[in-house]
Structure formats: structure tokens, C-alpha cells
Design a protein around this motif. Structure first.
Motif, short mmCIF file in Angstrom:
data_model
loop_
_atom_site.label_atom_id
_atom_site.label_comp_id
_atom_site.label_asym_id
_atom_site.label_seq_id
_atom_site.Cartn_x
_atom_site.Cartn_y
_atom_site.Cartn_z
N CYS A 86 46.72 12.15 90.81
CA CYS A 86 45.15 12.55 90.73
C CYS A 86 44.82 13.97 90.82
CB CYS A 86 44.22 11.29 91.46
SG CYS A 86 42.58 11.68 91.64
N ALA A 87 45.49 14.37 92.39
CA ALA A 87 45.02 15.54 92.73
C ALA A 87 45.04 16.73 91.53
CB ALA A 87 45.87 16.04 93.60
N GLY A 88 46.12 16.53 90.49
CA GLY A 88 46.20 17.63 89.51
C GLY A 88 44.79 17.44 88.68
N THR A 89 44.03 16.68 88.73
CA THR A 89 42.76 16.59 87.76
C THR A 89 41.50 17.28 88.55
OG1 THR A 89 42.09 14.31 88.41
CG2 THR A 89 43.64 14.30 86.85
N GLN A 90 41.87 17.44 89.82
CA GLN A 90 40.60 18.05 90.78
C GLN A 90 40.39 19.42 90.72
OE1 GLN A 90 38.59 14.90 92.33
NE2 GLN A 90 39.87 14.40 90.60
N GLU A 91 39.16 19.80 90.86
CA GLU A 91 39.02 21.43 91.25
C GLU A 91 38.07 21.36 92.38
OE1 GLU A 91 40.38 23.93 89.81
OE2 GLU A 91 41.17 23.06 87.81
N GLY A 92 38.51 22.39 93.40
CA GLY A 92 37.61 22.30 94.60
C GLY A 92 38.24 21.09 95.43
N THR A 93 37.04 20.30 95.90
CA THR A 93 37.10 19.19 96.71
C THR A 93 37.95 18.12 95.71
OG1 THR A 93 35.22 19.59 97.78
CG2 THR A 93 36.01 17.49 98.04
N VAL A 143 30.19 19.13 97.37
CA VAL A 143 30.43 18.13 98.27
C VAL A 143 29.65 16.94 97.43
CG1 VAL A 143 29.87 19.64 100.45
CG2 VAL A 143 28.06 18.63 99.10
N SER A 144 30.08 15.58 98.25
CA SER A 144 29.73 14.46 97.69
C SER A 144 28.10 14.09 97.79
CB SER A 144 30.12 13.34 98.37
OG SER A 144 30.19 12.98 99.95
N ILE A 145 27.79 13.26 97.32
CA ILE A 145 26.11 12.93 97.33
C ILE A 145 25.57 12.55 98.86
CG2 ILE A 145 24.45 11.20 96.81
CD1 ILE A 145 24.66 13.11 94.71
N ASP A 146 26.63 11.73 99.51
CA ASP A 146 26.45 11.56 100.87
C ASP A 146 26.40 12.69 101.85
OD1 ASP A 146 25.68 8.71 100.67
OD2 ASP A 146 27.81 8.43 100.22
N GLU A 147 27.51 13.61 101.61
CA GLU A 147 27.48 14.81 102.50
C GLU A 147 26.66 15.68 102.26
OE1 GLU A 147 30.96 18.18 103.69
OE2 GLU A 147 31.21 16.56 102.24
N GLY A 148 25.96 15.82 100.94
CA GLY A 148 24.88 16.60 100.74
C GLY A 148 23.52 15.83 100.98
N GLY A 165 39.43 24.18 97.86
CA GLY A 165 39.46 25.62 97.64
C GLY A 165 40.86 26.02 97.49
N ILE A 166 41.72 24.91 97.19
CA ILE A 166 43.42 25.46 96.55
C ILE A 166 43.12 25.15 95.26
CG2 ILE A 166 45.75 25.03 97.11
CD1 ILE A 166 44.82 24.09 100.01
N ALA A 167 43.80 26.23 94.69
CA ALA A 167 44.28 25.91 92.96
C ALA A 167 45.30 24.91 92.81
CB ALA A 167 44.56 27.33 92.45
N CYS A 168 45.24 23.84 91.82
CA CYS A 168 46.19 23.00 91.57
C CYS A 168 46.89 23.14 90.27
CB CYS A 168 45.59 21.64 91.82
SG CYS A 168 44.28 21.39 90.51
N LEU A 169 47.80 22.73 90.07
CA LEU A 169 48.56 22.63 88.70
C LEU A 169 47.87 21.65 88.02
CD1 LEU A 169 50.69 23.77 86.88
CD2 LEU A 169 52.15 21.97 87.96
N CYS A 170 46.77 21.97 87.11
CA CYS A 170 46.16 20.96 86.55
C CYS A 170 46.89 20.22 85.25
CB CYS A 170 44.88 21.42 86.10
SG CYS A 170 43.80 22.25 87.50
N LEU A 171 46.49 18.95 85.22
CA LEU A 171 47.19 18.09 84.04
C LEU A 171 46.24 18.40 82.88
CD1 LEU A 171 47.56 14.96 85.79
CD2 LEU A 171 49.15 16.60 85.79
N GLN A 172 46.68 17.82 81.60
CA GLN A 172 46.39 18.30 80.19
C GLN A 172 44.89 17.78 80.34
OE1 GLN A 172 48.44 16.38 77.29
NE2 GLN A 172 46.86 16.57 75.69
N ALA A 173 43.82 18.79 79.72
CA ALA A 173 42.47 18.46 79.44
C ALA A 173 42.25 18.98 78.17
CB ALA A 173 41.85 19.42 80.51
#
Length: 392
Positions: free
Chosen positions: A343-350, A201-206, A7-15
Motif C-alpha cells: 500500500c505504501a507504494g500507492t501513497q504520496e505525502g502522508t 492531514v486527515s479530516i480529523d487532524e484538520g 514527506g518521503i518519496a516512494c517507489l510508486c506502483l502503476q497508475a
């Protein structure tokens, strides 16, 4: 850096420049609309369709009921390779038998708890086991052949200055794909999606139960398009043509353990299994690197970076960057590596990143340094010295 960035916004890398921030968020967080998972802007169709191998017309008329073991259970996978790319045409039918499927259970709907809780379920009127159009039966949903095409670069470059990359991005690395949510393609032509589905959420958590690591999408061919759910963040009309998402299409999220590269280690030592050799590849990532089954050289556990990849020998004895599948998230990969600790910079949400090895670059212990440097010298002989490296 904390790995708990939910839920925290990140500084995202090039996409990819053509993927909007909203689609990026929606795709990574498992948001779905009437056309399925909202990764539509990640599609990068190639203009020259003549480059792709053709399938027999029967590949798109085969049915779950008429498919036989003698005919590879209806699976069609064609591939052509030139000096720069591998061109894939597939009908998305698994090459093994799959029972009718309900994501929650017969008589239940298609939305996970997190979608229901947040009010983002896009098809509240669908019930598994009801007549939902093509691909639905009284006992659950069955695959329907759907043509997909992929053009994947033949050789990935781990020294690119824009690494790590978004796992769903084909455009930045020069690849093409007709299915937005796909991050890699298995060697039987089945697309591999990210670690989550039906929410953030992951497949397992879902709580989703999968057959050989995969399942079918909901039967959306007869769904009437409507407005986004009230809690959707999407602004304006949906990208691309409006309309339903099509019939159930089979795809992977987790490790396809019924395929030979996994059975090669699990079928029993007395029956020829090789659990103490480096695993075999079973997929190609969009960035050109291969994805291997569980074990590394000598049966050791792979020491991987935050994306899920590392440098080391493969089943051929060559040293190269590659990914490994695993039974925990991110299952295959969380980003296009090497991760370089970002890696965290490539994620959104979880944040589905692997914990990594404690260094920017992860090399499997026992790897020959001379072979590693020779491999990297194809692009930049000084690259390894620019980052921290684990003890190998």
C-alpha cells in the motif's frame, strides 16, 4: 516497512498514464487551486454520454431552500446496469437535510492550518458567511446541485497483476468519472473522497466537523483565477481550462452514519437493528468492489489489509473481496486492493494505509476456504498460493 513516510518519496506502483506525477502528488496531499482540489487529471470522461441515464431537468434547478423531505431533500440519483458496468448520473445533493456549513467557523476562512503554514492557501480573500456567490449565505454555505457521471466496472478482479492501485485512479481499472477527487460513489450518488482535505492531514487532524460524514466544497464560482501560491510545486499552467471551481458541492470523507446500512446496526436491537450480522453495502469503489458499513459476520471487527479491504463473506453469504468503512483513517480505503503488503507504494505525502493483518492477503477469520478458492478460480485458481495469508 515503516508506515511513517511523511514527506518521503516512494517507489510508486502503476497508475494511470495520463495522470502526471505532479497531479498525483497534489491530489494525494490535498493541494487545492482556484478550481478546488487539484485532482483534475484523474477525470476520465466517457465519450459516449448516451449510455448514462438521464435526470429530470428539475434535479439541477432544485435549491437548498425549496428542497423538501417529501421530495427526498432534492436528491437525484439514476443508475443503469448492463453486463459490464453500472452507469450513474447524480446531482450530488444529499438525501437528508444539511445545515449551512463553515469549515472553520462563521467569519473565518476556508484554509486549514497546514495550508496557511505552508503558504498554499489558494483563496485567502474568502470568508465564510460573506457573499461569495452561489451557494453562500449569511450563516454558511449550502449545497448546489451539480451533475456528475460515473461508469464503474460491475465486477472487480482481485487477482490483477497491477494491484494495489491508486485509490483515485479510474482509468487503469476501466472505469470513468467526471469528478477527479472521487474514489468511490455512495448508493445515494454522493462522491466519496480520500481521508484528507485542505492539506496533507486527515479530516480529523484538520479539525473539520462533518454532517453524516460529509460537507460542501468552498464557494468558488466567483473566485478570480490567479497564479499558483508561491509554495506550489506545480510546473507550468494548470491542466484543463482555467477558471473557478464552481459552487459548493456536497461529498463524503468519513462514514455516512445517517444512511440505512449504518443505522441498520445502530438504531437499537429492540427496534430491529442487526449489529451481529455482516454490514450492508453503502458504496461502490472505482475498482468495482463494494464498500460496507462497520461490522463483519457475527458483529466481528473486519480483519482488513492495508488498503482497507479483505476476503470474506458479505451480507449475502457470498465470499468476495470488499472494503469496510471505519472511524479511523483511511475511513474507507487507502488504495485499490488487495494491498499485498504494498500500500505504501500507492501513497504520496502522508501514508494513510491501514496497518493490515500482517500478511499479503487478509481473509476474515471463519471464512470458508472452499468458497474463497471458488471465487478466486474465476480468474486464477493458483493465485492464493503466491502470497502469504493470515490464519483464518
Amino acid at each position: 516497512m515503516s508506515l511513517l513516510l511523511i514527506g518521503i518519496a516512494c517507489l510508486c506502483l502503476q497508475a494511470s498514464a495520463k495522470v502526471s506525477d505532479q497531479t498525483r502528488i497534489n491530489c494525494h496531499t490535498g493541494y487545492r487551486d482556484e478550481r478546488g482540489r487539484d485532482c483534475h487529471e484523474y477525470v476520465t470522461r466517457d465519450i459516449d454520454e448516451t449510455e448514462y441515464p438521464e435526470m429530470d431537468p428539475s434535479c439541477l434547478t432544485v435549491t437548498w431552500k425549496t428542497a423538501t423531505q417529501e421530495a427526498n431533500w432534492g436528491n437525484c440519483f439514476e443508475m443503469r446496469v448492463d453486463d459490464n458496468f453500472r452507469y450513474i448520473t447524480t446531482n450530488n445533493v444529499p438525501d437528508y437535510y444539511v445545515n449551512p456549513y463553515c469549515p472553520i467557523g462563521l467569519g473565518y476562512g476556508y484554509c486549514g492550518p497546514i495550508e496557511i503554514e505552508k503558504g498554499t492557501c489558494p483563496f485567502t480573500d474568502l470568508t465564510c458567511g460573506a457573499d461569495n456567490g452561489e451557494g453562500s449565505t449569511d450563516y454558511g454555505d449550502i449545497w448546489v446541485p451539480v451533475k456528475s457521471t460515473y461508469k464503474i466496472i460491475l465486477k472487480g478482479n482481485p487477482t490483477r497483476s497491477d494491484r494495489p492501485g491508486d485509490m483515485y485512479d479510474a482509468e487503469t481499472v476501466g472505469s470513468f468519472k467526471s469528478e477527479g477527487p472521487v474514489a468511490a460513489v455512495a448508493m445515494n450518488g454522493i462522491g466519496i473522497l480520500g481521508p484528507n482535505d485542505a492539506g496533507d492531514v486527515s479530516i480529523d487532524e484538520g479539525g473539520f466537523q462533518l454532517t453524516c460524514g460529509g460537507h460542501v466544497t468552498p464557494p468558488l464560482a466567483d473566485v478570480t483565477p490567479g497564479p499558483p501560491p508561491h509554495n506550489s510545486k506545480r510546473q507550468g499552467p494548470p491542466p484543463g481550462p482555467p477558471g473557478p471551481g464552481g459552487p459548493p458541492m456536497y461529498h463524503y470523507h468519513k462514514s455516512p452514519e445517517c444512511l440505512d446500512p449504518f443505522r441498520n446496526a445502530s438504531s437499537g436491537y429492540d427496534h430491529g437493528a442487526q449489529p451481529y450480522k455482516h454490514a450492508q453495502p453503502f458504496a461502490w469503489s472505482l475498482d468495482g468492489f463494494k464498500v460496507y458499513a462497520y461490522q463483519d459476520v457475527g458483529g466481528a471487527a473486519p480483519i482488513v489489509d492495508e488498503c482497507g479491504g479483505h476476503f470474506g463473506e458479505t451480507d449475502t453469504g457470498e465470499v468476495e473481496y470488499h472494503y469496510h468503512s471505519r472511524v479511523i483513517t483511511p475511513y474507507h480505503q487507502a488504495c485499490q486492493g488487495p494491498s499485498l503488503g504494498k500500500c505504501a507504494g500507492t501513497q504520496e505525502g502522508t501514508n494513510f494505509c491501514h496497518p493490515g493483518c500482517g500478511a499479503d492477503i487478509c481473509v476474515q477469520p471463519g471464512t470458508d476456504e472452499g468458497k474463497l478458492r471458488e471465487y478466486l478460480a474465476q480468474w486464477d485458481p493458483e493465485w492464493l498460493g503466491k502470497y502469504t495469508v493470515n490464519d483464518y
